[in-house]
Write a protein that holds these residues in place. Structure first.
Motif, mmCIF file in Angstrom:
data_model
loop_
_atom_site.group_PDB
_atom_site.id
_atom_site.type_symbol
_atom_site.label_atom_id
_atom_site.label_comp_id
_atom_site.label_asym_id
_atom_site.label_seq_id
_atom_site.Cartn_x
_atom_site.Cartn_y
_atom_site.Cartn_z
ATOM 1 N N ALA A 23 -6.267 -7.164 1.788
ATOM 2 C CA ALA A 23 -4.817 -7.330 1.693
ATOM 3 C C ALA A 23 -4.377 -8.756 1.987
ATOM 4 C CB ALA A 23 -4.120 -6.374 2.655
ATOM 5 N N ALA A 60 -7.639 2.398 4.910
ATOM 6 C CA ALA A 60 -7.217 1.122 4.331
ATOM 7 C C ALA A 60 -6.461 0.267 5.343
ATOM 8 C CB ALA A 60 -6.354 1.367 3.093
ATOM 9 N N LEU A 96 0.828 -1.210 0.000
ATOM 10 C CA LEU A 96 0.000 0.000 0.000
ATOM 11 C C LEU A 96 0.857 1.253 0.000
ATOM 12 C CD1 LEU A 96 -3.080 0.958 0.393
ATOM 13 C CD2 LEU A 96 -2.366 1.393 2.749
ATOM 14 N N TYR A 103 -9.895 -2.298 2.109
ATOM 15 C CA TYR A 103 -8.613 -2.847 1.654
ATOM 16 C C TYR A 103 -8.555 -4.334 1.942
ATOM 17 C CZ TYR A 103 -3.563 -3.133 0.788
ATOM 18 O OH TYR A 103 -2.316 -3.451 0.294
ATOM 19 N N ASN A 153 0.775 1.195 -4.065
ATOM 20 C CA ASN A 153 -0.613 1.626 -4.219
ATOM 21 C C ASN A 153 -0.803 3.097 -3.863
ATOM 22 O OD1 ASN A 153 -2.988 0.634 -5.283
ATOM 23 N ND2 ASN A 153 -3.391 -0.784 -3.609
ATOM 24 N N LEU A 187 -7.431 -2.519 -3.156
ATOM 25 C CA LEU A 187 -8.066 -1.379 -2.504
ATOM 26 C C LEU A 187 -9.309 -1.005 -3.303
ATOM 27 C CD1 LEU A 187 -7.746 0.912 -0.302
ATOM 28 C CD2 LEU A 187 -6.579 2.220 -2.083
#
Length: 325
Positions: free
Chosen positions: A203, A316, A178, A201, A182, A215
């Motif tokens: 993950a 997130a 992230l 999010y 991201n 995401l």
């Protein structure tokens, strides 16, 4: 701008490869650890950097320095940006600005109190191609779906699997997919659409860090998916879809060298309005102008965007149970 560079890693080497195309920026100093000394000496010789420091206090006392570029690992951004602001220096800080919104709000308040420029070095927000793409969104009609994928297998992942935790995969040091990859997609989307209504999010988490993840950002009329991975790879591409066509970016969202417009029933149009071949050029031209003109209003506008991005990051991380720092 009389600049002190904090750091001696790959991002600094990349920065130095283009900065001489902006002669208004004077490379006054570079600061790193004693272990960085040999590399800094090479940088100094190759790039006519004025002074070398291995002590941050001494660097920030230098009266010839008016601006500091924080190009250190993620977890050090807040600490060194704060030290620079307290010393009365303008600050340009690499992405991600900080590890959370609380830290960024503190830095923002400090900069406002001291009437200093504080900005995030996030390339896509300053690219001519990004501004052009934003203008071309209207050609797509009603936006419906956006997908951004920035995935690249990290050579550090093998070490991670073997039990060696390097900064790129260390939650204490702000690592993870992230924050590393991201984050560019988040900036890309928030710069186009503003703050999302909801954030989720999903993950892949190992040893407390996201090695990859999806995401999902929800807007009233648009659904957005941002994918980033350091444990696997895929074609790096972004697609913006509307009822009249699509825009395709076949590159990372921090580069945006060009993009294609695909309108329904028409041939694809390639758009390239970049001002320079290096992605960092346009942001540093803007930073220099902002600092020369002491444009606090523009700095606050940029800070609003960075805060919106950091709130997405907070949501997130919370949604996926990841704790950084």
């Amino acid at each position: 701008m009389k600049l002190a560079i904090l750091g001696a890693g790959m991002i600094v080497k990349d920065f130095l490869s283009m900065i001489h195309d902006i002669p208004e920026i004077e490379l006054t100093a570079i600061m790193g650890t004693p272990n960085d000394l040999e590399r800094m000496q090479e940088f100094q010789k190759e790039n006519q950097i004025g002074k070398i420091y291995t002590d941050i206090a001494e660097c920030l006392k230098d009266p010839e320095v008016d601006t500091v570029y924080v190009a250190l690992p993620n977890f050090l951004h807040y600490k060194f940006a704060k030290l620079a602001l307290e010393a009365g220096k303008n600050v340009i800080c690499e992405k991600p600005f900080t590890l959370n919104t609380f830290q960024l709000e503190e830095l923002s308040n400090l900069a406002q109190t001291k009437k200093l420029i504080l900005v995030e070095a996030i390339t896509n927000q300053y690219l001519n191609n990004y501004r052009s793409l934003k203008s071309d969104l209207s050609k797509l009609g009603s936006l419906k779906v956006i997908e951004c994928n920035y995935s690249q297998y990290s050579h550090r992942y093998d070490a991670f699997l073997a039990g060696t935790i390097l900064p790129a995969f260390d939650p204490k040091k702000g690592g993870g997919a992230l924050m590393d990859l991201n984050i560019y997609n988040i900036h890309f989307i928030v710069g186009l659409l503003g703050a999302p209504k909801t954030v989720h999010y999903y993950a892949n988490v190992s040893r407390g860090i996201d090695t990859s993840g999806v995401l999902v950002l929800e807007y009233p009329e648009v659904k957005v998916v941002c994918i980033a991975a350091k444990d696997c790879s895929a074609e790096v591409t972004s697609t913006i879809q509307g009822n009249l066509g699509s825009i395709v970016v076949d590159e990372p969202t921090n580069v945006l060298d060009n993009y294609e417009i695909h309108l329904n029933g028409e041939s694809a149009q390639v758009v390239d309005n970049k001002a320079h071949s290096h992605r960092m050029y346009e942001e540093f031209v803007t930073f220099n102008k902002m600092i020369e003109q002491h444009d606090l209003i523009e700095a606050q506008k940029r800070m609003k965007h960075s805060l919106d991005v950091m709130k997405v990051v907070d949501s997130a991380l919370s949604d996926s149970g990841i704790k950084l720092g």
